[in-house]
Design an enzyme around this catalytic site. Structure first.
Site, PDB file in Angstrom:
ATOM      1  N   LEU A 119       0.769  -1.198   0.075  1.00 62.41           N
ATOM      2  CA  LEU A 119      -0.123   0.020  -0.189  1.00 62.41           C
ATOM      3  C   LEU A 119       0.776   1.310  -0.019  1.00 62.41           C
ATOM      4  O   LEU A 119       2.092   1.512   0.533  1.00 62.41           O
ATOM      5  CB  LEU A 119      -0.995  -0.104   1.225  1.00 62.41           C
ATOM      6  CG  LEU A 119      -1.936  -1.148   1.214  1.00 62.41           C
ATOM      7  CD1 LEU A 119      -2.840  -1.182   2.175  1.00 62.41           C
ATOM      8  CD2 LEU A 119      -2.749  -0.822  -0.138  1.00 62.41           C
ATOM      9  N   ASN A 179     -13.618   4.825   3.234  1.00 62.12           N
ATOM     10  CA  ASN A 179     -14.749   3.905   3.865  1.00 62.12           C
ATOM     11  C   ASN A 179     -14.591   3.777   5.327  1.00 62.12           C
ATOM     12  O   ASN A 179     -15.305   3.010   5.769  1.00 62.12           O
ATOM     13  CB  ASN A 179     -14.598   2.440   3.170  1.00 62.12           C
ATOM     14  CG  ASN A 179     -13.395   1.666   2.989  1.00 62.12           C
ATOM     15  OD1 ASN A 179     -12.884   2.039   4.218  1.00 62.12           O
ATOM     16  ND2 ASN A 179     -13.054   0.798   2.170  1.00 62.12           N
ATOM     17  N   HIS A 255     -12.612  -7.156   7.083  1.00 63.17           N
ATOM     18  CA  HIS A 255     -11.771  -6.961   6.219  1.00 63.17           C
ATOM     19  C   HIS A 255     -10.859  -8.469   5.671  1.00 63.17           C
ATOM     20  O   HIS A 255     -10.781  -9.109   6.542  1.00 63.17           O
ATOM     21  CB  HIS A 255     -10.576  -6.091   6.839  1.00 63.17           C
ATOM     22  CG  HIS A 255      -9.394  -5.844   5.703  1.00 63.17           C
ATOM     23  ND1 HIS A 255      -9.626  -4.505   4.737  1.00 63.17           N
ATOM     24  CD2 HIS A 255      -8.327  -6.183   5.212  1.00 63.17           C
ATOM     25  CE1 HIS A 255      -8.414  -4.563   4.257  1.00 63.17           C
ATOM     26  NE2 HIS A 255      -7.752  -5.544   4.156  1.00 63.17           N
ATOM     27  N   GLU A 363      12.898   9.836  -1.824  1.00 62.79           N
ATOM     28  CA  GLU A 363      13.325   8.813  -2.565  1.00 62.79           C
ATOM     29  C   GLU A 363      12.266   7.671  -2.962  1.00 62.79           C
ATOM     30  O   GLU A 363      12.541   7.153  -3.934  1.00 62.79           O
ATOM     31  CB  GLU A 363      14.672   8.170  -1.873  1.00 62.79           C
ATOM     32  CG  GLU A 363      15.922   8.798  -2.010  1.00 62.79           C
ATOM     33  CD  GLU A 363      16.012  10.143  -1.048  1.00 62.79           C
ATOM     34  OE1 GLU A 363      16.783  10.880  -0.907  1.00 62.79           O
ATOM     35  OE2 GLU A 363      14.795  10.023  -0.036  1.00 62.79           O
ATOM     36  N   GLN A 425      25.897   8.282   5.060  1.00 57.26           N
ATOM     37  CA  GLN A 425      25.940   8.644   3.383  1.00 57.26           C
ATOM     38  C   GLN A 425      26.828   7.444   2.792  1.00 57.26           C
ATOM     39  O   GLN A 425      26.746   7.295   1.548  1.00 57.26           O
ATOM     40  CB  GLN A 425      26.927   9.925   3.257  1.00 57.26           C
ATOM     41  CG  GLN A 425      26.474  10.910   4.098  1.00 57.26           C
ATOM     42  CD  GLN A 425      25.151  11.386   3.877  1.00 57.26           C
ATOM     43  OE1 GLN A 425      24.617  11.917   2.816  1.00 57.26           O
ATOM     44  NE2 GLN A 425      24.376  11.252   4.830  1.00 57.26           N
TER      45      GLN A 425
END
Length: 619
Positions: A119, A179, A255, A363, A425
């Protein structure tokens, strides 16, 4: 609207509900209640609003549709079936091993552009598709994305909204199926539609709050969206999970559950409320104005032009080749996350500023946008940032592989060799991550020539490609006309009496060559191999050279030991008798410092290679 048309759309919405109940019951799994909340949305979209071709669902001029809430796949399948793409009876094969109607959509189906189900990702992909439609294709097609209210808690949704608002993607319509209920409990905002509206407007969208079960209201909302210029539209549809399911609608704990023995009674109840048992299906043809695009046989406008021994960072060479590829094909584009002056992707702007998409420091959305702009073969996207920052987009990359996407990721500032910036980094996991992606190709160029050729090959290679570039300048090793091949390494140094094979890539290949000189002075000749691609790795060369070099192999990498070059070499040699592989890698979290000091301190410098090679030579 014509009232007969309104009646047909209502009937079709109920047919989609029933189809979703039947298919999930047949598979004994699925999400019928999540489908029921969006039935009117799907009916209006597919049989009133969207323009598409049944004969060619991915036609270049057709509207795009992304179901971000991928668990509602049954109603998407039903929508295409009721439109006539395939027999409705096939939806009863939902989730079966021999059916492409999987639990969540994938491009195994000819009407699906990208896989969804993890999702929060669909809107970013949709925004990428809309960007291409508005700024590259300059065509009439629109992009629609249905998002669940539960998944709107994902930060990637808001990254995508920011992108869409910033670039004024008025050909994008985001539909939020509000919903109220999540998987395990109500969503945080439930039905607070005013908060949703204010948030959308704050991100630069035109927001329309609507009753998501009112067909006429939905038609008006989509019409308003199509006439809104200068900003994308968010249709905020207030709906109810399991709508029209007696004793189930708007109730928790349903669900992902088929209705089972309740299905027959629910279907009877829905049919009893239907104005008719039949309805006319209306499909609107697209405006045929998207240009034809050829993204095959991508070539540089000119070959590499370096002198052997010149010191050129591969990240700089990447910027050079991106510009050359863009000069050679108008559909090569660059995307970056506000690191373009470090990755050198900004060089594509020398061809045209329009060929570059700034995605800012987001990103996850950067990768989603890249997947979107690559859909339907409209562009050849090169997406770059510091290699370390791709790790936060791993889920997008994983879903990209399931989506059969073709994107080229370029990660700079890899490893401890970047120096003083420190461990946050330093990409030391990136090779492992990209190697784990199904169908990926992982390039690790060691000089400017091989970097340019990596990008050219990547532009013509299906799947997700990763090119790892380095920050320090390194010597050019290859002639400009050297031929590189995916899966074929290069033996950059060898002798008749080599005591071992040393395998390095990027910075460590140059350290290996320095070490080879010191070892030769000590009377130990070694072969040095540049793998060029870490996936696929040249197993044939490794086996041959390991046998020739007395079964002694030494790998050295600017990466953690897990999943990098050393493991790739070890895997390739795993079934060979009498082969010993000694591996040098960064074995702890590093720290800031000058690059040469760090290479020494963490055991991957030429000095460390010499010591390891002398130990290996005694075996």
């Amino acid at each position: 609207m014509d009232q007969q048309k309104v009646s047909d759309l209502r009937v079709l919405a109920d047919k989609l509900r029933i189809d979703s109940i039947l298919s999930t019951n047949a598979s004994k799994s699925g999400h019928p209640s999540s489908c029921a909340s969006m039935a009117e949305i799907m009916s209006v979209l597919f049989y009133q609003e969207m323009k598409y071709k049944l004969s060619e669902p991915r036609d270049k001029s057709s509207d795009r549709f992304i179901l971000s809430k991928g668990h509602a796949a049954p109603i998407l399948y039903a929508a295409w079936a009721e439109a006539g793409l395939f027999p409705i009876e096939e939806t009863l094969n939902l989730r079966k091993i021999d059916s492409d109607l999987e639990g969540h959509p994938t491009p195994r189906l000819n009407f699906i552009d990208v896989a969804t189900g993890s999702l929060g990702q669909g809107l970013g992909v949709a925004a990428g598709m809309a960007y291409v439609g508005k700024y590259f294709d300059k065509a009439s097609y629109r992009t629609y994305c249905v998002i669940g209210d539960g998944e709107s808690a994902e930060g990637s949704i808001w990254e995508a909204l920011h992108f869409a608002g910033h670039y004024k993607l008025d050909n994008l319509c985001a539909i939020f199926d509000v919903n109220r209920l999540g998987q395990s409990e109500p969503t945080s905002l439930q039905h607070d539609m005013e908060v949703y509206r204010k948030r959308m407007e704050a991100f630069g969208l035109h927001a329309i709050v609507v009753d998501g079960h009112d067909v006429e209201a939905l038609c008006k909302a989509f019409d308003e969206a199509s006439s809104t210029k200068g900003k994308p539209t968010a249709i905020l549809a207030k709906t109810f999970k399991g709508f029209k399911f007696p004793n189930i609608s708007d109730k928790d704990n349903w669900h992902g559950k088929p209705l089972g023995d309740k299905a027959e009674a629910v279907i009877e109840s829905i049919r009893a409320q239907m104005e008719s048992q039949t309805a006319a299906v209306n499909i609107v043809a697209p405006v045929e104005d998207a240009p034809s695009v050829d993204i095959t046989n991508i070539r540089m406008s000119s070959p590499p032009a370096y002198k052997k021994g010149d010191l050129i960072a591969t990240r700089v060479a990447y910027g050079t080749v991106l510009q050359k590829l863009a000069e050679g094909n108008s559909r090569v584009i660059g995307l970056d996350g506000d690191t373009k002056n470090s990755t050198y992707s900004e060089k594509i702007k020398n061809v045209s500023p329009d060929r570059y998409i700034e995605c800012f420091i987001a990103e996850q959305n950067l990768v989603s946008i890249a997947i979107g702009v690559g859909c339907r073969g409209r562009t050849v996207p090169f997406v770059s940032t510091f290699a370390a920052f791709f790790t936060r987009a791993f889920d997008q990359l994983r879903m990209g592989a399931i989506s059969q996407t073709n994107i080229n990721c370029v990660g700079s500032h890899a490893g401890i060799s970047i120096g003083e910036d420190g461990p946050s980094q330093m990409a030391l996991e990136d090779l492992a991550m990209f190697r784990s992606i199904p169908g990926s190709t992982v390039f690790y160029p060691s000089d400017a020539v091989s970097c340019e050729r990596s990008a050219e090959l990547a532009a013509n290679t299906k799947g997700i490609c990763f090119i790892r570039t380095s920050r320090p300048a390194t010597a050019v090793l290859y002639e400009n006309n050297h031929v590189f091949t995916i899966g074929k390494g290069n033996l950059v140094l060898s002798h008749a009496d080599d005591a071992m094979l040393i395998v390095g890539a990027g910075i460590t290949l140059h350290e290996a060559l320095k070490a080879a000189q010191d070892l030769a002075a000590a009377g130990i000749n070694v072969a040095v191999m540049d793998p060029f691609t870490v996936k696929p790795i040249d197993q044939e060369m490794l086996i041959r050279e390991a046998a020739r070099c007395h079964g002694r192999v030494l790998t050295v990498e600017d990466h953690y030991p897990e999943g990098g070059l050393g493991e790739a070499v070890t895997s390739a040699l795993a079934e060979q008798r009498n082969v010993v592989v000694k591996r040098l890698a960064v074995r702890e979290v590093p720290r800031s410092g000058p690059p040469t000091v760090l290479l020494d301190h963490f055991g991957i410098s030429s000095k460390a290679i010499v010591e390891a090679a002398k130990e290996l030579a005694t075996l």
